[in-house]
Design a protein around this motif. Structure first.
Motif, PDB file in Angstrom:
ATOM      1  N   LEU A  91     -60.604  27.858 -21.566  1.00  0.00           N
ATOM      2  CA  LEU A  91     -60.664  26.460 -21.991  1.00  0.00           C
ATOM      3  C   LEU A  91     -59.642  25.636 -21.219  1.00  0.00           C
ATOM      4  O   LEU A  91     -58.462  25.983 -21.165  1.00  0.00           O
ATOM      5  CB  LEU A  91     -60.379  26.344 -23.492  1.00  0.00           C
ATOM      6  CG  LEU A  91     -60.525  24.934 -24.078  1.00  0.00           C
ATOM      7  CD1 LEU A  91     -61.984  24.513 -24.060  1.00  0.00           C
ATOM      8  CD2 LEU A  91     -59.989  24.894 -25.493  1.00  0.00           C
ATOM      9  N   LYS A  92     -60.095  24.561 -20.614  1.00  0.00           N
ATOM     10  CA  LYS A  92     -59.223  23.645 -19.858  1.00  0.00           C
ATOM     11  C   LYS A  92     -59.318  22.265 -20.489  1.00  0.00           C
ATOM     12  O   LYS A  92     -60.402  21.786 -20.816  1.00  0.00           O
ATOM     13  CB  LYS A  92     -59.662  23.542 -18.403  1.00  0.00           C
ATOM     14  CG  LYS A  92     -59.701  24.852 -17.659  1.00  0.00           C
ATOM     15  CD  LYS A  92     -58.343  25.222 -17.144  1.00  0.00           C
ATOM     16  CE  LYS A  92     -58.437  26.420 -16.235  1.00  0.00           C
ATOM     17  NZ  LYS A  92     -57.666  27.528 -16.643  1.00  0.00           N
ATOM     18  N   VAL A  93     -58.168  21.630 -20.643  1.00  0.00           N
ATOM     19  CA  VAL A  93     -58.081  20.277 -21.181  1.00  0.00           C
ATOM     20  C   VAL A  93     -58.003  19.322 -20.001  1.00  0.00           C
ATOM     21  O   VAL A  93     -57.319  19.601 -19.018  1.00  0.00           O
ATOM     22  CB  VAL A  93     -56.825  20.123 -22.070  1.00  0.00           C
ATOM     23  CG1 VAL A  93     -56.738  18.734 -22.643  1.00  0.00           C
ATOM     24  CG2 VAL A  93     -56.809  21.166 -23.163  1.00  0.00           C
ATOM     25  N   PHE A  94     -58.710  18.200 -20.089  1.00  0.00           N
ATOM     26  CA  PHE A  94     -58.584  17.192 -19.041  1.00  0.00           C
ATOM     27  C   PHE A  94     -58.632  15.809 -19.661  1.00  0.00           C
ATOM     28  O   PHE A  94     -58.980  15.634 -20.816  1.00  0.00           O
ATOM     29  CB  PHE A  94     -59.676  17.356 -17.965  1.00  0.00           C
ATOM     30  CG  PHE A  94     -61.056  17.005 -18.456  1.00  0.00           C
ATOM     31  CD1 PHE A  94     -61.536  15.713 -18.348  1.00  0.00           C
ATOM     32  CD2 PHE A  94     -61.861  17.963 -19.024  1.00  0.00           C
ATOM     33  CE1 PHE A  94     -62.792  15.394 -18.802  1.00  0.00           C
ATOM     34  CE2 PHE A  94     -63.124  17.664 -19.478  1.00  0.00           C
ATOM     35  CZ  PHE A  94     -63.592  16.367 -19.364  1.00  0.00           C
ATOM     36  N   GLY A  95     -58.260  14.850 -18.863  1.00  0.00           N
ATOM     37  CA  GLY A  95     -58.209  13.457 -19.297  1.00  0.00           C
ATOM     38  C   GLY A  95     -56.761  13.011 -19.345  1.00  0.00           C
ATOM     39  O   GLY A  95     -56.014  13.432 -20.219  1.00  0.00           O
ATOM     40  N   ALA A  96     -56.379  12.217 -18.373  1.00  0.00           N
ATOM     41  CA  ALA A  96     -55.012  11.704 -18.332  1.00  0.00           C
ATOM     42  C   ALA A  96     -55.054  10.230 -17.979  1.00  0.00           C
ATOM     43  O   ALA A  96     -55.941   9.780 -17.246  1.00  0.00           O
ATOM     44  CB  ALA A  96     -54.185  12.474 -17.298  1.00  0.00           C
ATOM     45  N   GLU A  97     -54.110   9.508 -18.517  1.00  0.00           N
ATOM     46  CA  GLU A  97     -54.010   8.085 -18.189  1.00  0.00           C
ATOM     47  C   GLU A  97     -53.789   7.932 -16.694  1.00  0.00           C
ATOM     48  O   GLU A  97     -53.043   8.694 -16.085  1.00  0.00           O
ATOM     49  CB  GLU A  97     -52.878   7.438 -18.977  1.00  0.00           C
ATOM     50  CG  GLU A  97     -53.170   7.397 -20.469  1.00  0.00           C
ATOM     51  CD  GLU A  97     -52.043   6.786 -21.267  1.00  0.00           C
ATOM     52  OE1 GLU A  97     -51.041   6.337 -20.678  1.00  0.00           O
ATOM     53  OE2 GLU A  97     -52.174   6.758 -22.503  1.00  0.00           O
ATOM     54  N   GLY A  98     -54.478   6.978 -16.105  1.00  0.00           N
ATOM     55  CA  GLY A  98     -54.346   6.713 -14.678  1.00  0.00           C
ATOM     56  C   GLY A  98     -55.412   7.394 -13.834  1.00  0.00           C
ATOM     57  O   GLY A  98     -55.540   7.104 -12.646  1.00  0.00           O
ATOM     58  N   GLU A  99     -56.196   8.308 -14.411  1.00  0.00           N
ATOM     59  CA  GLU A  99     -57.279   8.948 -13.664  1.00  0.00           C
ATOM     60  C   GLU A  99     -58.373   7.927 -13.369  1.00  0.00           C
ATOM     61  O   GLU A  99     -58.641   7.039 -14.186  1.00  0.00           O
ATOM     62  CB  GLU A  99     -57.947  10.055 -14.490  1.00  0.00           C
ATOM     63  CG  GLU A  99     -57.200  11.330 -14.605  1.00  0.00           C
ATOM     64  CD  GLU A  99     -57.990  12.364 -15.420  1.00  0.00           C
ATOM     65  OE1 GLU A  99     -57.550  13.513 -15.380  1.00  0.00           O
ATOM     66  OE2 GLU A  99     -58.981  12.037 -16.084  1.00  0.00           O
ATOM     67  N   SER A 127     -59.368  10.759 -26.977  1.00  0.00           N
ATOM     68  CA  SER A 127     -59.432  12.194 -27.266  1.00  0.00           C
ATOM     69  C   SER A 127     -59.662  12.914 -25.940  1.00  0.00           C
ATOM     70  O   SER A 127     -60.430  12.446 -25.105  1.00  0.00           O
ATOM     71  CB  SER A 127     -60.524  12.530 -28.285  1.00  0.00           C
ATOM     72  OG  SER A 127     -61.798  12.207 -27.796  1.00  0.00           O
ATOM     73  N   PRO A 128     -58.977  14.039 -25.742  1.00  0.00           N
ATOM     74  CA  PRO A 128     -59.097  14.740 -24.457  1.00  0.00           C
ATOM     75  C   PRO A 128     -60.474  15.356 -24.290  1.00  0.00           C
ATOM     76  O   PRO A 128     -61.193  15.584 -25.262  1.00  0.00           O
ATOM     77  CB  PRO A 128     -58.012  15.813 -24.543  1.00  0.00           C
ATOM     78  CG  PRO A 128     -57.824  16.048 -25.998  1.00  0.00           C
ATOM     79  CD  PRO A 128     -58.095  14.728 -26.678  1.00  0.00           C
ATOM     80  N   VAL A 142     -62.270   7.635 -23.578  1.00  0.00           N
ATOM     81  CA  VAL A 142     -61.214   6.858 -22.941  1.00  0.00           C
ATOM     82  C   VAL A 142     -61.441   5.358 -23.074  1.00  0.00           C
ATOM     83  O   VAL A 142     -62.550   4.896 -23.307  1.00  0.00           O
ATOM     84  CB  VAL A 142     -61.110   7.206 -21.435  1.00  0.00           C
ATOM     85  CG1 VAL A 142     -60.773   8.679 -21.232  1.00  0.00           C
ATOM     86  CG2 VAL A 142     -62.383   6.858 -20.699  1.00  0.00           C
ATOM     87  N   THR A 143     -60.342   4.630 -22.903  1.00  0.00           N
ATOM     88  CA  THR A 143     -60.400   3.194 -22.673  1.00  0.00           C
ATOM     89  C   THR A 143     -60.304   3.012 -21.169  1.00  0.00           C
ATOM     90  O   THR A 143     -59.443   3.619 -20.520  1.00  0.00           O
ATOM     91  CB  THR A 143     -59.226   2.469 -23.373  1.00  0.00           C
ATOM     92  OG1 THR A 143     -59.377   2.627 -24.780  1.00  0.00           O
ATOM     93  CG2 THR A 143     -59.183   0.998 -23.016  1.00  0.00           C
TER      94      THR A 143
END
Length: 181
Positions: A91-99, A127-128, A142-143
């Protein structure tokens, strides 16, 4: 002796036929074993994905508890073990501000208009997202901040989005609805 020669040739022909048959059966069996191995791996991957997808609400609850307050040592230990074990399953988490916004792995919930922006950027992770290998389990919600949508309707600097970034396009106007578009 003349009689032995034709029998020997006939035996040689039969031996060659049986050898070819045996080689064909062996090749079919090898292919069957390989297919069964591939099928088992595919079933295992699907089962792993289903288990991981079922545990995503647990990860969301842990993250929600972290946002509320610091976790107690006991709950922190459980969260750490859970995250480690799920990571060991791939399991990999992704989603970061600035992407940069990618509609294939991000779900835009809100679009904040910034006329000076050149492209769409994830500015808040609601939510990630999660994936296993190259398979998406859940997109990151995301926003998005970026230029106004082409032909879009912007109210108060924000555009509400639907699932999967659909809201980045303007909804059809009354004329389009009458035409059945």
């Amino acid at each position: 002796m003349d009689r032995i020669q034709p029998q020997s040739a006939e035996l040689r022909r039969l031996l060659d036929e049986r050898t070819a048959d045996l080689q064909r059966v062996k090749a079919e069996y090898d292919n069957y074993r390989k297919q069964v191995r591939r099928d088992r791996m595919a079933v295992r991957e699907v089962a792993t994905e289903n288990v991981l997808r079922a545990l995503l609400p647990v990860l969301d609850a842990v993250e929600g508890a972290r946002r509320q307050e610091a976790l107690s040592p006991g709950l922190q230990a459980v969260a750490d073990v859970l995250e480690t074990q799920l990571g060991s399953l791939g399991l990999k988490v992704f989603g970061a501000e600035g992407e940069p916004f990618d509609p294939l792995c991000h779900e835009a919930v809100t679009h904040v208009v910034a006329t000076e922006a050149e492209g769409l950027t994830c500015t808040e992770i609601l939510s990630p997202g999660y994936r296993v290998g190259d398979r998406l389990l859940r997109p990151a919600r995301v926003t998005v901040t970026g230029p106004p949508p082409a032909g879009g309707v912007v109210l108060g600097g924000r555009t509400e989005a639907g699932h999967g970034g659909e809201g980045l396009q303007a909804p059809p106007g009354p004329a389009a609805l009458r035409r059945g578009s």
